[in-house]
Design an enzyme around this catalytic site. Structure first.
Site, PDB file in Angstrom:
ATOM      1  CG  ASP A 182      -9.146  12.904  13.850  1.00 53.42           C
ATOM      2  OD1 ASP A 182     -10.164  12.351  14.284  1.00 53.42           O
ATOM      3  OD2 ASP A 182      -9.155  13.746  12.929  1.00 53.42           O
ATOM      4  CD  GLU A 214     -15.234  12.860  11.803  1.00 53.00           C
ATOM      5  OE1 GLU A 214     -15.388  14.010  12.219  1.00 53.00           O
ATOM      6  OE2 GLU A 214     -14.171  12.484  11.251  1.00 53.00           O
ATOM      7  CD  GLU A 215     -11.213  12.193   9.856  1.00 56.06           C
ATOM      8  OE1 GLU A 215     -11.445  13.277   9.284  1.00 56.06           O
ATOM      9  OE2 GLU A 215     -10.658  12.122  10.967  1.00 56.06           O
ATOM     10  CG  ASP A 237     -12.853  13.855  16.665  1.00 58.61           C
ATOM     11  OD1 ASP A 237     -11.640  13.588  16.753  1.00 58.61           O
ATOM     12  OD2 ASP A 237     -13.472  13.773  15.593  1.00 58.61           O
ATOM     13  CG  HIS A 331      -7.065  15.718   9.287  1.00 55.00           C
ATOM     14  ND1 HIS A 331      -8.098  16.059   8.437  1.00 55.00           N
ATOM     15  CD2 HIS A 331      -7.669  15.211  10.393  1.00 55.00           C
ATOM     16  CE1 HIS A 331      -9.261  15.781   9.006  1.00 55.00           C
ATOM     17  NE2 HIS A 331      -9.025  15.281  10.195  1.00 55.00           N
TER      18      HIS A 331
END
Ligand SMILES: [Zn+2]
Length: 369
Positions: A182, A214-215, A237, A331
């Site tokens: 990711d 983005e995160e 994504d 994640h």
């Protein structure tokens, strides 16, 4: 033909490059070099988004095709006098998957340092501690250095970015585990897609964007969208999978089942945002999958949010959709993807994009009954 070996090569290389949110420089350089080797000129906006435009049919709606290059992690919050390092989280780190993880202090090329997220010695762990998750505020990182002075001399300061130690682990053939799948997998797919789009053929004008942060806040791509003013934005994504014992009631998406589209995403806690895709784009990808005789998985999830939530509100509205590849254990430092899904995603995009021509309608009345 989409090349699995290109995607695999790019993915492995990109997974090895550290790029915490707001510190994406090395990833951006790598991507810019990859695009430039295909003859594509790139620009970078002030936030750090990397943009290349592939001109196409001027009568067709313009497309921003994007994916994020950053990854989640930490920044240094405090350095204890005995050298242990405390961190603040950046993005949604899974606290129960942090203990005993190797990390990388992203100091500079050739100067990066390793550390270990400590896990209390098992022999001394009390029964009541055994099944407890240590909150990130309480974790500490051991760099092997014994004093704050030594840690600082190594280049570690308050604010230094920290990421999972980049690595790739080969599982069964075509299944890859490791860090920042990711969304380096999205980046690898986007590089391969840009490679083919730039080779010619009918297509709309496509702005290829590798976005930042983005995160962190999901809004890095906004500046690119505001500058480019696309009619359509397509985001690449991961898609959550439901094919593991702990996720069976969550979704029908499976690893190895091919690319997919999101029909609904929503995130409550504070953000109150989500994306209901434009019906023209749902039809586009459904038609493209049918035309290419390709599988197309469907996802609808709360707890998930992407940049399209914000980009759809730019100007008088941008038609958006999230498309993606299945990914397990999101994640964590061992996210798993299947290379065949990535190949399928690039194929799907290369089938769908040429279908956006001068006659392609974004009028909702043409789609909604
Ligand atoms: Zn992502």
């Amino acid at each position: 033909m989409v090349s699995k070996s290109n995607i695999e090569r790019d993915l492995r290389a990109l997974m090895a490059v550290p790029g915490l949110c707001g510190h994406e420089g090395r990833v951006r350089s790598h991507l810019a070099a990859a695009l430039q080797s295909e003859g594509l000129q790139t620009t970078t906006d002030r936030l750090g988004n990397l943009i290349t435009t592939i001109e196409g049919d001027p009568s067709a709606p313009t497309v921003m095709l994007f994916t994020h290059m950053d990854q989640l992690g930490f920044v240094v919050r405090k350095i204890e006098s005995d050298g242990f390092v405390r961190v603040e989280r950046v993005g949604g780190v899974p606290e129960r998957a942090l203990a005993s993880q190797p990390v990388l202090f992203q100091i500079g090329e050739g100067r990066d340092r390793h550390g270990v997220i400590a896990n209390k010695s098992h022999h001394a762990t009390r029964p009541d501690e055994k099944y407890q998750v240590v909150p990130y505020q309480e974790i500490y990182i051991d760099t092997g250095l014994d004093s704050a002075t030594a840690v600082r001399a190594a280049g570690i300061e308050i604010g230094t970015p920290v990421v999972y130690k980049p690595h790739v682990l080969d599982l069964a053939p075509d299944r890859i585990a490791g860090t920042a799948v990711d969304d380096r997998a999205g980046c690898a797919v986007l590089v391969e897609t840009a490679r083919h789009l730039s080779a010619g053929g009918s297509r709309p004008t496509v702005h290829v964007v590798f976005s930042v942060q983005e995160e962190f806040n999901l809004r890095g791509a906004l500046t690119a969208a505001q500058a480019l003013q696309p009619d359509i934005a397509i985001q690449l994504d991961l898609l959550l999978t439901g094919d593991t014992p702990d996720m069976r009631d969550r979704t029908e998406v499976v690893l190895g089942g091919g690319p997919g589209i999101s029909l609904y995403s929503f995130h409550g806690r504070g953000t109150l945002n989500g994306t209901i895709p434009h019906p023209a784009l749902v039809k586009l990808f459904s038609d493209a999958a049918g035309r290419g005789d390709q599988p197309l998985q469907r996802s609808a999830q709360t707890g998930v949010l992407t940049e399209t939530s914000y980009i759809q509100l730019v100007g008088s509205g941008v038609a958006t959709i999230d498309v993606g590849f299945p990914c397990r254990y999101t994640h964590s430092s061992l996210e798993v993807c299947d290379l065949n899904d990535l190949v399928g995603l690039a194929q799907l995009l290369l089938t769908a994009l040429p279908m956006i021509d001068g006659g392609f309608s974004l009028d909702r009345d043409d789609y909604e009954q």
